[in-house]
Design a protein around this motif. Sequence first.
Motif, short mmCIF file in Angstrom:
data_model
loop_
_atom_site.label_atom_id
_atom_site.label_comp_id
_atom_site.label_asym_id
_atom_site.label_seq_id
_atom_site.Cartn_x
_atom_site.Cartn_y
_atom_site.Cartn_z
N VAL A 511 9.68 17.68 -10.90
CA VAL A 511 8.86 16.99 -11.91
C VAL A 511 8.84 17.78 -13.22
CG1 VAL A 511 7.55 15.77 -10.14
CG2 VAL A 511 6.63 17.90 -11.02
N SER A 512 7.81 17.60 -14.07
CA SER A 512 7.60 18.36 -15.30
C SER A 512 8.27 17.72 -16.52
CB SER A 512 8.07 19.81 -15.14
OG SER A 512 7.53 20.38 -13.96
N SER A 513 7.89 18.22 -17.71
CA SER A 513 8.37 17.62 -18.95
C SER A 513 8.23 18.59 -20.11
CB SER A 513 7.59 16.33 -19.27
OG SER A 513 6.19 16.59 -19.35
N ALA A 514 9.04 18.35 -21.15
CA ALA A 514 8.94 19.07 -22.42
C ALA A 514 9.11 18.05 -23.53
CB ALA A 514 10.00 20.16 -22.52
N GLN A 515 8.22 18.09 -24.52
CA GLN A 515 8.20 17.10 -25.58
C GLN A 515 8.08 17.82 -26.92
OE1 GLN A 515 4.44 15.19 -26.01
NE2 GLN A 515 5.24 13.32 -26.97
N GLN A 516 8.99 17.50 -27.85
CA GLN A 516 8.89 18.01 -29.22
C GLN A 516 8.01 17.06 -30.00
OE1 GLN A 516 10.39 20.97 -30.01
NE2 GLN A 516 11.10 21.02 -27.89
N ARG A 517 6.96 17.59 -30.65
CA ARG A 517 6.03 16.72 -31.35
C ARG A 517 5.50 17.40 -32.61
NH1 ARG A 517 0.86 14.89 -31.71
NH2 ARG A 517 0.67 12.62 -31.84
N ASP A 518 5.89 16.86 -33.77
CA ASP A 518 5.42 17.36 -35.06
C ASP A 518 5.63 18.87 -35.18
OD1 ASP A 518 4.66 14.78 -35.68
OD2 ASP A 518 2.57 15.08 -35.10
N GLY A 519 6.76 19.35 -34.69
CA GLY A 519 7.09 20.77 -34.78
C GLY A 519 6.62 21.59 -33.60
N ASN A 520 5.62 21.12 -32.89
CA ASN A 520 5.14 21.81 -31.70
C ASN A 520 5.87 21.32 -30.46
OD1 ASN A 520 3.31 23.13 -33.32
ND2 ASN A 520 1.48 22.22 -32.42
N THR A 521 5.69 22.03 -29.36
CA THR A 521 6.26 21.63 -28.08
C THR A 521 5.15 21.51 -27.05
OG1 THR A 521 8.29 22.87 -28.58
CG2 THR A 521 7.97 22.17 -26.30
N VAL A 522 5.08 20.35 -26.41
CA VAL A 522 4.12 20.12 -25.33
C VAL A 522 4.89 20.25 -24.01
CG1 VAL A 522 2.54 18.47 -24.27
CG2 VAL A 522 2.72 18.61 -26.78
N VAL A 523 4.41 21.16 -23.15
CA VAL A 523 5.13 21.47 -21.91
C VAL A 523 4.21 21.24 -20.73
CG1 VAL A 523 6.36 23.26 -20.62
CG2 VAL A 523 6.46 23.25 -23.13
N ASN A 524 4.72 20.53 -19.73
CA ASN A 524 3.98 20.34 -18.48
C ASN A 524 4.78 20.91 -17.33
OD1 ASN A 524 1.95 19.22 -16.66
ND2 ASN A 524 3.55 17.79 -16.05
N SER A 525 4.23 21.93 -16.66
CA SER A 525 4.80 22.46 -15.43
C SER A 525 4.04 21.81 -14.28
CB SER A 525 4.69 23.98 -15.38
OG SER A 525 5.53 24.58 -16.34
N GLY A 526 4.62 20.73 -13.75
CA GLY A 526 3.87 19.81 -12.92
C GLY A 526 3.45 20.31 -11.57
N GLN A 527 4.15 21.32 -11.01
CA GLN A 527 3.71 21.87 -9.73
C GLN A 527 2.84 23.11 -9.91
OE1 GLN A 527 7.74 21.77 -7.72
NE2 GLN A 527 6.50 20.86 -6.09
N ALA A 528 2.83 23.66 -11.11
CA ALA A 528 1.92 24.75 -11.42
C ALA A 528 0.60 24.22 -11.98
CB ALA A 528 2.57 25.70 -12.44
N PHE A 529 0.52 22.90 -12.21
CA PHE A 529 -0.66 22.25 -12.75
C PHE A 529 -1.10 22.89 -14.06
CE2 PHE A 529 -0.98 21.90 -8.03
CZ PHE A 529 -0.61 20.57 -7.95
N GLU A 530 -0.13 23.10 -14.93
CA GLU A 530 -0.43 23.70 -16.23
C GLU A 530 0.27 22.93 -17.34
OE1 GLU A 530 -0.53 28.06 -16.93
OE2 GLU A 530 0.88 27.62 -18.55
#
Length: 567
Positions: A511-530
Motif C-alpha cells: 500500500v502507501s502513496s506519495a503526492q506532490q502538492r504545491d511544492g510539498n510532498t504528502v507521504v503515507n506509509s500505510g502499514q506504519a500508520f504514518e
Amino acid sequence: MPRWTALSLGTVLFLSGCAGGDATDAGGEDRGTAASSRVSEAPVPDDMTVSVGTVADADATIHTVGVSRDGSDERASAYDLGVQTAVDRALGELAEQGTGPEDPLMVLNPYGTNTTGLYTRFATSGDGRLEYTVTSDGHEDFTRTAKDHDADPAVFETQIVGLVPGTENTLTTTWHPEDGDAVERTVTLTAPASRAGYSTHMDRDLRGDPEQLTDGMYLLSGAYHARPYGFLFDNAGSMRAELPLDGHMLDRFETYRDTLVYPVDERTLARVNGVGRVVDTYDLGRYEMHHDFTLTEDDRALILASDTSRDSVEDVLISLDLTTGEHREVVDFADLLAGYRDLTNPYEAPGSDGTIIDDWLHLNSVDHHAGEDSVIVSGRENSTIIKVGDVHGEPRVEYLIGTDELWEGSGHEDDLLRKVGDFSDTGGQHTVIRHDDAEPEDGRYHLSIFDNSYWSVLSREDYTGPAPRDASTVSGTAEDENSFVRTYLVDENERTYSQVDAVDVPYSSIVSSAQQRDGNTVVNSGQAFELSERDPEDRVIATYSYEGERYMYRGVKYAFDDFWYDA
C-alpha cells in the motif's frame, strides 16, 4: 451521540409531485442543485419510505431526512438515484423554511454522502458570501468560506463541511451581503459519531512552521478495518468529514464538471456535487475496479480493473465515457505482455486459507498523459513501471523500468530503459506519477514514486535472480527498514532513466502513496500508520499518526476550493 426525533409527517413523504424544473440527461451537463431544479429523472421506487426528523442535541432546528426500503430500519444506499430523487423532493418541501441567513434551512447529511455534512439553504436579497467557523473542544477552530451552489442570487445553497463527528460543535455563520450589514448566527449541535467507529483525531508531531503546510484536508482511504469509508482530516489532525461508500475503498477524488468522481463499490463510479447529491453513477458490468483511476481531458475515466470473466486479476485497463456511460477494455496487459505472462504462475494468496490467485502483475497506479494518449502504470508484483502508448487506439509498450534479470526470456528485453547511475531499483512500488516541467523538453520528464522497497515475486517461483539492492523481504513494517520516495528523470530519446532524489520514509511493504502538492510532498506509509507533509527541500513539516489494522491504503490531500469552499 445525538438522539434522532422523528416528525410525524406521514408514512411515505414527498413521493408524488416534484419541486419543479428539469434535469439534464445522466452524464451530460451537471444537474442543477437549486431546490427548483434539483430533481433528477430517476424514479422513486414504490417500496421507498422517507422520514423527516430533527437533531435533538442542537439548540436550533436542524432537520434530518432518512430514506429506507422494504420496511427496513437501515438507510437505503445513497448511490441509488431513486433515493436522491426522494431526498430532493423532501428538501423541496422544507425549502420555504430558509427565510434568510438569520434563519436558514439546515439538514444534516440529507443525501447520505457525508455523515456530518450540513446542507444549508436560505433566501437572500442579492449576492454575498457565507463565512463559517466550527469550534469544538480539543480541536482547533475550522474556518472556511462556503461556495454557493445556486445560480439564483435570491437563494444561497451550500454544504457546510467541517463538523467533528461525535463532538459538540459550535457553528458560527456570518453572511456578508454585497449591500448591507453582516448577519451572524450561532448554533450548537452534537454531530453523529463516526459511523465507521474511526478515531476523529490524528496525533500530530509538528516539526516545522505550520504555515508551510498546504491548504486543504488529508484524505485517508482504504483502511483495512473501515474500507467502505473515506476520512478527511484538517492540518491540525481533526476529522472534518466521513464519506460512506457501498463497499469499495475511496481510491481518490477526481473533479469533473463541478462534481467529485470516486468509486463507491467495486463496479460503480459516482459523481457527487458540492451539496452532497449523487448526480450520476456508472456501472462497469463485469469489471471490478482495483486501486486507481484517472480522468482524461476528453471526458473519460481510465480505470485499473479485473475482468471477472477470467481467472487472472488486476491486469486490465478500461475506459469509461462519462458523457454516455459506455465503457470498454482498452488495454489487456496479459496480451500486451504475453511473453512475460507466460513465465508466471498462480500462487496462494498471503494470509489466506489456501486460496489460489492468478495475480501475475497487480496494477496499482495509473497516470495519463493527454498529449500522447499514454499511461504510466505500476506493476507491484513484478516491481516494474510500464509506459503504454496509444491507449485508445493500438496500445503498445513504450518502455519498462524494472529489474532487468526478471524480464529475461520474456521477449521484452529491448523495452527496458537503461539505468544511468548507481542506485537501487524499486520494489513493489506505488503511485508512480509523471511530472512535465513548466517548459517541457520533448521526451524528458520526471517520475515521482513511492518505493515500498519490498521484494516478493510469488508469481515467479522459478526466479532466482537478484532483487533490488535496497529491497527488503520483511512483510508489514519494521523500524530497521526503509521505504523511499524516489524521483527519476526519464529520457525517452536516450532510452535511459536516472535517479535525482531518494528520501527515506517509514517502511511499508505494501500500500502507501506519495503526492506532490504545491511544492510539498504528502507521504503515507500505510502499514506504519504514518502520514507526513514535507517541504520542497524534503524537510518534514509535520507527521501524523493514525489508528489502523494492517494498513491504510492511501493518504493524499485536496483543497476543495471552488467545490465546497469559495475559491
